[in-house]
Design a protein around this motif. Structure first.
Motif, PDB file in Angstrom:
ATOM      1  N   UNK A   1       0.811  -1.217   0.000  1.00  0.00           N
ATOM      2  CA  UNK A   1       0.000   0.000   0.000  1.00  0.00           C
ATOM      3  C   UNK A   1       0.845   1.267   0.000  1.00  0.00           C
ATOM      4  N   UNK A   2       2.157   1.129   0.033  1.00  0.00           N
ATOM      5  CA  UNK A   2       3.032   2.301  -0.003  1.00  0.00           C
ATOM      6  C   UNK A   2       2.855   3.003  -1.339  1.00  0.00           C
ATOM      7  N   UNK A   3       2.453   4.267  -1.300  1.00  0.00           N
ATOM      8  CA  UNK A   3       2.245   4.997  -2.548  1.00  0.00           C
ATOM      9  C   UNK A   3       2.753   6.436  -2.465  1.00  0.00           C
ATOM     10  N   UNK A   4       3.666   6.693  -1.557  1.00  0.00           N
ATOM     11  CA  UNK A   4       4.278   8.014  -1.455  1.00  0.00           C
ATOM     12  C   UNK A   4       5.436   8.114  -2.444  1.00  0.00           C
ATOM     13  N   UNK A   5       5.855   9.325  -2.757  1.00  0.00           N
ATOM     14  CA  UNK A   5       7.050   9.462  -3.607  1.00  0.00           C
ATOM     15  C   UNK A   5       8.242   8.796  -2.920  1.00  0.00           C
ATOM     16  N   UNK A   6       9.078   8.125  -3.684  1.00  0.00           N
ATOM     17  CA  UNK A   6      10.152   7.350  -3.065  1.00  0.00           C
ATOM     18  C   UNK A   6      11.227   8.222  -2.423  1.00  0.00           C
TER      19      UNK A   6
ATOM     20  N   UNK B   1       9.023  -7.718  -5.791  1.00  0.00           N
ATOM     21  CA  UNK B   1       9.345  -6.983  -7.023  1.00  0.00           C
ATOM     22  C   UNK B   1       9.292  -5.476  -6.765  1.00  0.00           C
ATOM     23  N   UNK B   2       8.296  -5.037  -6.022  1.00  0.00           N
ATOM     24  CA  UNK B   2       8.178  -3.616  -5.699  1.00  0.00           C
ATOM     25  C   UNK B   2       9.374  -3.179  -4.851  1.00  0.00           C
ATOM     26  N   UNK B   3       9.748  -3.985  -3.870  1.00  0.00           N
ATOM     27  CA  UNK B   3      10.923  -3.688  -3.046  1.00  0.00           C
ATOM     28  C   UNK B   3      12.190  -3.640  -3.892  1.00  0.00           C
ATOM     29  N   UNK B   4      12.314  -4.587  -4.790  1.00  0.00           N
ATOM     30  CA  UNK B   4      13.495  -4.657  -5.647  1.00  0.00           C
ATOM     31  C   UNK B   4      13.590  -3.423  -6.547  1.00  0.00           C
ATOM     32  N   UNK B   5      12.461  -2.997  -7.103  1.00  0.00           N
ATOM     33  CA  UNK B   5      12.450  -1.799  -7.945  1.00  0.00           C
ATOM     34  C   UNK B   5      12.862  -0.564  -7.143  1.00  0.00           C
ATOM     35  N   UNK B   6      12.352  -0.445  -5.945  1.00  0.00           N
ATOM     36  CA  UNK B   6      12.705   0.694  -5.093  1.00  0.00           C
ATOM     37  C   UNK B   6      14.187   0.639  -4.741  1.00  0.00           C
ATOM     38  N   UNK B   7      14.680  -0.550  -4.411  1.00  0.00           N
ATOM     39  CA  UNK B   7      16.095  -0.664  -4.044  1.00  0.00           C
ATOM     40  C   UNK B   7      17.006  -0.318  -5.217  1.00  0.00           C
ATOM     41  N   UNK B   8      16.629  -0.708  -6.426  1.00  0.00           N
ATOM     42  CA  UNK B   8      17.434  -0.360  -7.599  1.00  0.00           C
ATOM     43  C   UNK B   8      17.401   1.144  -7.849  1.00  0.00           C
TER      44      UNK B   8
ATOM     45  N   UNK C   1      -6.921   1.682   2.082  1.00  0.00           N
ATOM     46  CA  UNK C   1      -7.771   0.681   1.444  1.00  0.00           C
ATOM     47  C   UNK C   1      -8.396   1.198   0.164  1.00  0.00           C
ATOM     48  N   UNK C   2      -8.416   2.511  -0.032  1.00  0.00           N
ATOM     49  CA  UNK C   2      -9.034   3.096  -1.206  1.00  0.00           C
ATOM     50  C   UNK C   2      -8.019   3.486  -2.269  1.00  0.00           C
ATOM     51  N   UNK C   3      -6.803   2.968  -2.193  1.00  0.00           N
ATOM     52  CA  UNK C   3      -5.789   3.336  -3.171  1.00  0.00           C
ATOM     53  C   UNK C   3      -6.068   2.628  -4.493  1.00  0.00           C
ATOM     54  N   UNK C   4      -5.804   3.306  -5.607  1.00  0.00           N
ATOM     55  CA  UNK C   4      -6.016   2.664  -6.899  1.00  0.00           C
ATOM     56  C   UNK C   4      -4.975   1.579  -7.139  1.00  0.00           C
ATOM     57  N   UNK C   5      -5.245   0.701  -8.109  1.00  0.00           N
ATOM     58  CA  UNK C   5      -4.321  -0.388  -8.400  1.00  0.00           C
ATOM     59  C   UNK C   5      -2.949   0.111  -8.835  1.00  0.00           C
ATOM     60  N   UNK C   6      -2.915   1.149  -9.662  1.00  0.00           N
ATOM     61  CA  UNK C   6      -1.650   1.726 -10.101  1.00  0.00           C
ATOM     62  C   UNK C   6      -1.667   3.196  -9.693  1.00  0.00           C
ATOM     63  N   UNK C   7      -0.864   3.540  -8.712  1.00  0.00           N
ATOM     64  CA  UNK C   7      -0.831   4.915  -8.236  1.00  0.00           C
ATOM     65  C   UNK C   7       0.198   5.713  -9.024  1.00  0.00           C
TER      66      UNK C   7
ATOM     67  N   UNK D   1       2.632   7.409  -7.778  1.00  0.00           N
ATOM     68  CA  UNK D   1       3.981   7.167  -7.257  1.00  0.00           C
ATOM     69  C   UNK D   1       4.579   5.880  -7.813  1.00  0.00           C
ATOM     70  N   UNK D   2       3.743   4.870  -8.073  1.00  0.00           N
ATOM     71  CA  UNK D   2       4.249   3.644  -8.684  1.00  0.00           C
ATOM     72  C   UNK D   2       4.718   3.912 -10.106  1.00  0.00           C
ATOM     73  N   UNK D   3       3.973   4.744 -10.819  1.00  0.00           N
ATOM     74  CA  UNK D   3       4.393   5.102 -12.176  1.00  0.00           C
ATOM     75  C   UNK D   3       5.679   5.921 -12.147  1.00  0.00           C
ATOM     76  N   UNK D   4       5.788   6.838 -11.176  1.00  0.00           N
ATOM     77  CA  UNK D   4       7.015   7.614 -11.041  1.00  0.00           C
ATOM     78  C   UNK D   4       8.190   6.704 -10.723  1.00  0.00           C
ATOM     79  N   UNK D   5       7.958   5.707  -9.882  1.00  0.00           N
ATOM     80  CA  UNK D   5       9.002   4.739  -9.549  1.00  0.00           C
ATOM     81  C   UNK D   5       9.458   3.995 -10.797  1.00  0.00           C
ATOM     82  N   UNK D   6       8.514   3.564 -11.613  1.00  0.00           N
ATOM     83  CA  UNK D   6       8.860   2.849 -12.837  1.00  0.00           C
ATOM     84  C   UNK D   6       9.620   3.743 -13.804  1.00  0.00           C
ATOM     85  N   UNK D   7       9.215   5.000 -13.901  1.00  0.00           N
ATOM     86  CA  UNK D   7       9.910   5.941 -14.786  1.00  0.00           C
ATOM     87  C   UNK D   7      11.341   6.147 -14.311  1.00  0.00           C
ATOM     88  N   UNK D   8      11.515   6.357 -13.011  1.00  0.00           N
ATOM     89  CA  UNK D   8      12.853   6.557 -12.453  1.00  0.00           C
ATOM     90  C   UNK D   8      13.719   5.331 -12.664  1.00  0.00           C
TER      91      UNK D   8
END
Length: 147
Positions: A44-49, A76-83, A110-116, A118-125
């Motif tokens: 559920x973590x969706x803050x800027x990294x 996978x989410x942890x691994x992406x953040x660590x990289x 509980x009301x967070x969308x499936x793709x937030x 911050x997740x997209x920003x993480x993927x872009x970074x």
């Protein structure tokens, strides 16, 4: 996925705090295991990294070592953040848990969308970092071939 994580002595209190916040005041460790509670915090973590910098470079003493079982998508989410943050998976794990415990805004998790966003920003970074690494490798190969 199993990971081995060194933790501070107060990590048991973190699990208890998160358990109460996510699953209610009557939630027990028997009902919700620590690894499940921590996975919930990571999922559920969706803050800027960038907010994790303070926690990744934390100087707290790491005394306890625990084996955690995480779902593959959580890992996978942890691994992406660590990289992206250029740290270990365990450091990313600790940072998200400490950030989540110290952040009072868990009511809307509980009301967070499936793709937030911050997740997209993480993927872009992450993609930008991978592209940079690929460009460096390509230039090294070209220099080698010119020799």
């Amino acid at each position: 996925m199993r990971i081995n994580v060194k933790m501070t002595e107060d990590f048991d209190q973190y699990a208890e705090t998160l358990r109460k916040k996510y699953f209610g005041p009557t939630a027990t460790a028997k009902e919700y295991r620590d690894s499940y509670v921590f996975a919930q915090a990571i999922d559920t973590f969706n803050a800027p990294i960038d907010v994790l910098d303070e926690y990744i470079h934390n100087k707290k003493k790491l005394n306890n070592q625990r084996m955690m079982t995480l779902r593959q998508n959580t890992y996978k989410k942890l691994e992406d953040i660590s990289k992206t943050k250029d740290c270990s998976v365990a450091s990313a794990f600790r940072a998200i848990i400490m950030y989540t415990v110290h952040t009072e805004d868990l009511e809307n998790t509980e009301n967070t969308p499936n793709v937030s966003i911050s997740e997209l920003e993480l993927k872009i970074t992450l993609l930008e970092k991978q592209l940079s690494d690929c460009q460096n490798t390509l230039s090294q190969i070209k220099r080698y071939l010119k020799k």
